[in-house]
Design an enzyme around this catalytic site. Structure first.
Site, PDB file in Angstrom:
ATOM      1  N   TYR A   1       0.808  -1.209   0.000  1.00 31.53           N
ATOM      2  CA  TYR A   1       0.000   0.000   0.000  1.00 31.53           C
ATOM      3  C   TYR A   1       0.848   1.267   0.000  1.00 31.53           C
ATOM      4  CZ  TYR A   1      -3.895  -3.108   1.206  1.00 31.53           C
ATOM      5  OH  TYR A   1      -4.833  -4.101   1.200  1.00 31.53           O
TER       6      TYR A   1
ATOM      7  N   LYS B   1       4.012 -15.335   3.061  1.00 29.47           N
ATOM      8  CA  LYS B   1       4.029 -16.148   1.846  1.00 29.47           C
ATOM      9  C   LYS B   1       5.490 -16.399   1.477  1.00 29.47           C
ATOM     10  CE  LYS B   1       1.767 -18.284  -1.448  1.00 29.47           C
ATOM     11  NZ  LYS B   1       1.075 -19.560  -1.152  1.00 29.47           N
TER      12      LYS B   1
END
Length: 368
Positions: A141, A190
């Site tokens: 972001y 991840k």
């Protein structure tokens, strides 16, 4: 106690739910002899209409000087045509940056009277009480972004980027929360694909020696999403990057039955920010059907987390449970046999129940 609280009602149903939070705060100030100075400022679409920008300088200045900030909601289709950076949501991102907020905390707790509206069966739901700690100032972001056109093909990119220091400060917060709960921390990443996640995992793991009482577990984000659905009670504190935390915390909100029930708090180097996690829901404006519970619980988070007023927070929360046990519901949490009321009516019923709690404290086992 004297505190200055800035209210940012924002857009859509934001002003409605902010009034509910203000009602709770004023009742607490009155009954416990506190002085809460509530001052209102514009943000989001309301600020664009009034000042031409989503976060006016006077709003940010007031927030920086406050002891705590309460936000209703921002955004709406009216401003969808504005460019990125000029839309209402940019005001919220700029507020987070301006206040140095880097932690978002979302408690996911099932209110016992509402156990029937969870989409999970009781045996899968278990004792649902977890916290999601989301990094708020980094990641995709806030990373480098852009778009290019090559040979007539348009390409856009957003960069996921974290430094060791950014990971350490959010992990320290999560470890501390876990220490004060059941001492279990699940870090979500991840790392099998992303380099940024590999750094995240290494950094969080290295910090475990500083918190030996906390049992650390790592989980890939796709597995974490599945496990939240299958057996959410296995989690206590979940630590997530900005994007993963955004997605998982909204998904987890569905477990309690409605996004309108979930509060949140954000912390950093300046005044903490409290807000319900729902959006501005412009289609509900003027119908008095917005659920104020997420806003009310955000106010109790403010009382407890920002001001250390646990007794006052307990007073509101226990009164809320009794109102729900009495069968009162807003439209989004309606059940068979319950009585549907508008958001403003629900807030007034809660205020009356808070007064009854004070009058019959010994009967309710509260404050004695």
């Amino acid at each position: 106690m004297k505190k200055t609280i800035v209210l940012l009602p924002g857009d859509g149903i934001g002003p409605e739910v902010t009034r509910a939070a203000a009602t709770v705060l004023r009742e607490c100030a009155h009954e416990f002899s506190h002085e809460f100075h509530l001052e209102e400022h514009a943000i989001g679409g309301a600020a664009i209409d009034a000042k031409g920008v989503p976060l006016p300088n006077e709003t940010l200045d007031a927030c920086r000087k406050a002891d705590a900030v309460f936000l209703g909601a921002v955004g709406g289709s009216k401003w969808d045509g504005l460019p990125v950076g000029k839309r209402p949501e940019s005001g919220l991102l700029d507020l987070r940056k301006g206040l140095g907020l880097y932690v978002n905390l979302r408690p996911i707790r099932l209110l016992e009277p509402l156990s029937g509206i969870s989409p999970l069966r009781p045996e899968r739901l278990g004792d649902l009480d977890l916290e999601i700690v989301r990094e708020l100032a980094g990641g995709m972001y806030f990373g480098e972004r852009g778009k290019v056109t090559e040979d007539g093909v348009e390409r856009a990119f957003d960069t996921e980027s974290y430094s060791t220091q950014e990971i350490e400060r959010i992990a320290a917060f999560a470890y501390a929360r876990a220490e004060n709960r059941s001492r279990r921390l699940c870090s979500v990443d991840k790392a099998n694909v992303l380099l940024s996640s590999q750094l995240w995992r290494r950094t969080v793991t290295a910090m475990s020696t500083v918190y030996p009482s906390v049992k650390l577990e790592h989980m890939y984000v796709d597995n974490a999403a599945m496990q939240l659905t299958l057996r959410p009670s296995q989690f206590d504190v979940m630590l997530c990057s900005n994007m993963f935390g955004d997605i998982l915390s909204d998904a987890a909100a569905a477990l309690v039955g409605s996004i309108g029930l979930v509060p949140s708090a954000s912390f950093g180097s300046s005044a903490p920010l409290f807000e319900p996690i729902h959006g501005s829901a412009p289609t509900l404006v003027g119908t008095d059907s917005a659920n104020p519970i997420g806003s009310i619980l955000s106010a109790t988070m403010m009382l407890r987390e920002a001001f250390g007023l646990s007794l006052e927070a307990d007073w509101v929360e226990q009164s809320l449970v009794r109102v729900l046990s009495g069968g009162y519901r807003t439209a989004d949490i309606m059940e068979a046999g319950a009585r549907i009321v508008g958001g403003s009516v629900f807030t007034e019923i809660l205020r009356e129940e808070m007064q009854r709690t004070l009058e019959h404290a010994e009967r309710y086992g509260w404050g004695v």
